[in-house]
Design a protein around this motif. Structure first.
Motif, PDB file in Angstrom:
ATOM      1  N   ARG A 103       0.829  -1.214   0.000  1.00 41.76           N
ATOM      2  CA  ARG A 103       0.000   0.000   0.000  1.00 41.76           C
ATOM      3  C   ARG A 103       0.861   1.262   0.000  1.00 41.76           C
ATOM      4  O   ARG A 103       0.484   2.276  -0.587  1.00 41.76           O
ATOM      5  CB  ARG A 103      -0.948   0.010   1.195  1.00 41.76           C
ATOM      6  CG  ARG A 103      -2.153  -0.892   1.015  1.00 41.76           C
ATOM      7  CD  ARG A 103      -3.239  -0.584   2.031  1.00 41.76           C
ATOM      8  NE  ARG A 103      -2.771  -0.691   3.396  1.00 41.76           N
ATOM      9  CZ  ARG A 103      -2.952  -1.743   4.191  1.00 41.76           C
ATOM     10  NH1 ARG A 103      -3.622  -2.774   3.757  1.00 41.76           N
ATOM     11  NH2 ARG A 103      -2.499  -1.753   5.420  1.00 41.76           N
ATOM     12  N   ALA A 104       2.005   1.213   0.672  1.00 51.27           N
ATOM     13  CA  ALA A 104       2.907   2.363   0.743  1.00 51.27           C
ATOM     14  C   ALA A 104       3.855   2.412  -0.455  1.00 51.27           C
ATOM     15  O   ALA A 104       4.721   3.285  -0.529  1.00 51.27           O
ATOM     16  CB  ALA A 104       3.709   2.316   2.043  1.00 51.27           C
ATOM     17  N   GLU A 105       3.680   1.467  -1.387  1.00 49.92           N
ATOM     18  CA  GLU A 105       4.500   1.370  -2.585  1.00 49.92           C
ATOM     19  C   GLU A 105       5.985   1.256  -2.242  1.00 49.92           C
ATOM     20  O   GLU A 105       6.836   1.920  -2.824  1.00 49.92           O
ATOM     21  CB  GLU A 105       4.223   2.541  -3.529  1.00 49.92           C
ATOM     22  CG  GLU A 105       2.789   2.562  -4.006  1.00 49.92           C
ATOM     23  CD  GLU A 105       2.470   3.721  -4.923  1.00 49.92           C
ATOM     24  OE1 GLU A 105       3.239   4.711  -4.967  1.00 49.92           O
ATOM     25  OE2 GLU A 105       1.440   3.642  -5.596  1.00 49.92           O
ATOM     26  N   ARG A 106       6.264   0.386  -1.274  1.00 50.82           N
ATOM     27  CA  ARG A 106       7.637   0.109  -0.854  1.00 50.82           C
ATOM     28  C   ARG A 106       7.960  -1.339  -1.191  1.00 50.82           C
ATOM     29  O   ARG A 106       7.108  -2.220  -1.114  1.00 50.82           O
ATOM     30  CB  ARG A 106       7.808   0.312   0.661  1.00 50.82           C
ATOM     31  CG  ARG A 106       7.469   1.689   1.155  1.00 50.82           C
ATOM     32  CD  ARG A 106       8.470   2.717   0.602  1.00 50.82           C
ATOM     33  NE  ARG A 106       8.053   4.063   0.871  1.00 50.82           N
ATOM     34  CZ  ARG A 106       8.617   4.850   1.767  1.00 50.82           C
ATOM     35  NH1 ARG A 106       9.621   4.420   2.486  1.00 50.82           N
ATOM     36  NH2 ARG A 106       8.170   6.070   1.941  1.00 50.82           N
ATOM     37  N   GLY A 107       9.192  -1.582  -1.545  1.00 51.99           N
ATOM     38  CA  GLY A 107       9.632  -2.937  -1.837  1.00 51.99           C
ATOM     39  C   GLY A 107       9.861  -3.716  -0.557  1.00 51.99           C
ATOM     40  O   GLY A 107       9.837  -3.161   0.547  1.00 51.99           O
ATOM     41  N   LEU A 108      10.071  -4.993  -0.715  1.00 50.10           N
ATOM     42  CA  LEU A 108      10.348  -5.869   0.420  1.00 50.10           C
ATOM     43  C   LEU A 108      11.849  -6.129   0.511  1.00 50.10           C
ATOM     44  O   LEU A 108      12.527  -6.193  -0.513  1.00 50.10           O
ATOM     45  CB  LEU A 108       9.609  -7.209   0.248  1.00 50.10           C
ATOM     46  CG  LEU A 108       8.094  -7.132   0.211  1.00 50.10           C
ATOM     47  CD1 LEU A 108       7.507  -8.506  -0.105  1.00 50.10           C
ATOM     48  CD2 LEU A 108       7.540  -6.597   1.520  1.00 50.10           C
ATOM     49  N   PRO A 109      12.363  -6.312   1.719  1.00 56.04           N
ATOM     50  CA  PRO A 109      13.797  -6.568   1.871  1.00 56.04           C
ATOM     51  C   PRO A 109      14.156  -8.036   1.632  1.00 56.04           C
ATOM     52  O   PRO A 109      15.252  -8.466   1.977  1.00 56.04           O
ATOM     53  CB  PRO A 109      14.053  -6.174   3.329  1.00 56.04           C
ATOM     54  CG  PRO A 109      12.760  -6.417   4.017  1.00 56.04           C
ATOM     55  CD  PRO A 109      11.687  -6.104   2.991  1.00 56.04           C
ATOM     56  N   TYR A 110      13.239  -8.786   1.064  1.00 57.15           N
ATOM     57  CA  TYR A 110      13.446 -10.209   0.803  1.00 57.15           C
ATOM     58  C   TYR A 110      12.617 -10.593  -0.407  1.00 57.15           C
ATOM     59  O   TYR A 110      11.695  -9.889  -0.807  1.00 57.15           O
ATOM     60  CB  TYR A 110      13.060 -11.072   2.011  1.00 57.15           C
ATOM     61  CG  TYR A 110      11.655 -10.795   2.522  1.00 57.15           C
ATOM     62  CD1 TYR A 110      10.546 -11.429   1.977  1.00 57.15           C
ATOM     63  CD2 TYR A 110      11.440  -9.877   3.542  1.00 57.15           C
ATOM     64  CE1 TYR A 110       9.266 -11.183   2.434  1.00 57.15           C
ATOM     65  CE2 TYR A 110      10.157  -9.610   4.009  1.00 57.15           C
ATOM     66  CZ  TYR A 110       9.072 -10.267   3.446  1.00 57.15           C
ATOM     67  OH  TYR A 110       7.807  -9.999   3.894  1.00 57.15           O
TER      68      TYR A 110
END
Length: 92
Positions: free
Chosen positions: A81-88
């Motif tokens: 929702r925050a348009e952030r990627g995942l660290p994995y």
């Protein structure tokens, strides 16, 4: 103590997605009471394992798996929702 601006990206129940300065990926913030419940579940599981009773292990293990899975799912949903990627890498 150093004053730092933390950005709130989202929240779900007792969890919040926050962006710490100088970090590439957001962090999952958990309320203290939820953290304590998680610790108690881990302690219950540890005691059941030490007792050697497989049936006593089943409930706290399932509970722990569910609690952590809910946290990961919340992290992933709020990150999307925050348009952030995942660290994995997220398995499909």
């Amino acid at each position: 103590m150093t004053d730092r601006i933390v950005q709130l990206l989202g929240s779900a129940g007792n969890l919040a997605l926050v962006q710490l300065p100088d970090r590439k990926y957001p962090a999952l913030s958990i309320q203290g009471d939820s953290l304590k419940c998680l610790q108690e579940t881990v302690e219950e599981l540890s005691g059941a394992i030490e007792s050697g009773d497989a049936e006593e292990v089943s409930y706290p293990l399932r509970e722990l798996v569910e609690q952590v899975a809910l946290m990961v799912a919340s992290y992933e949903e709020m990150s999307a929702r925050a348009e952030r990627g995942l660290p994995y890498f997220k398995a499909t």
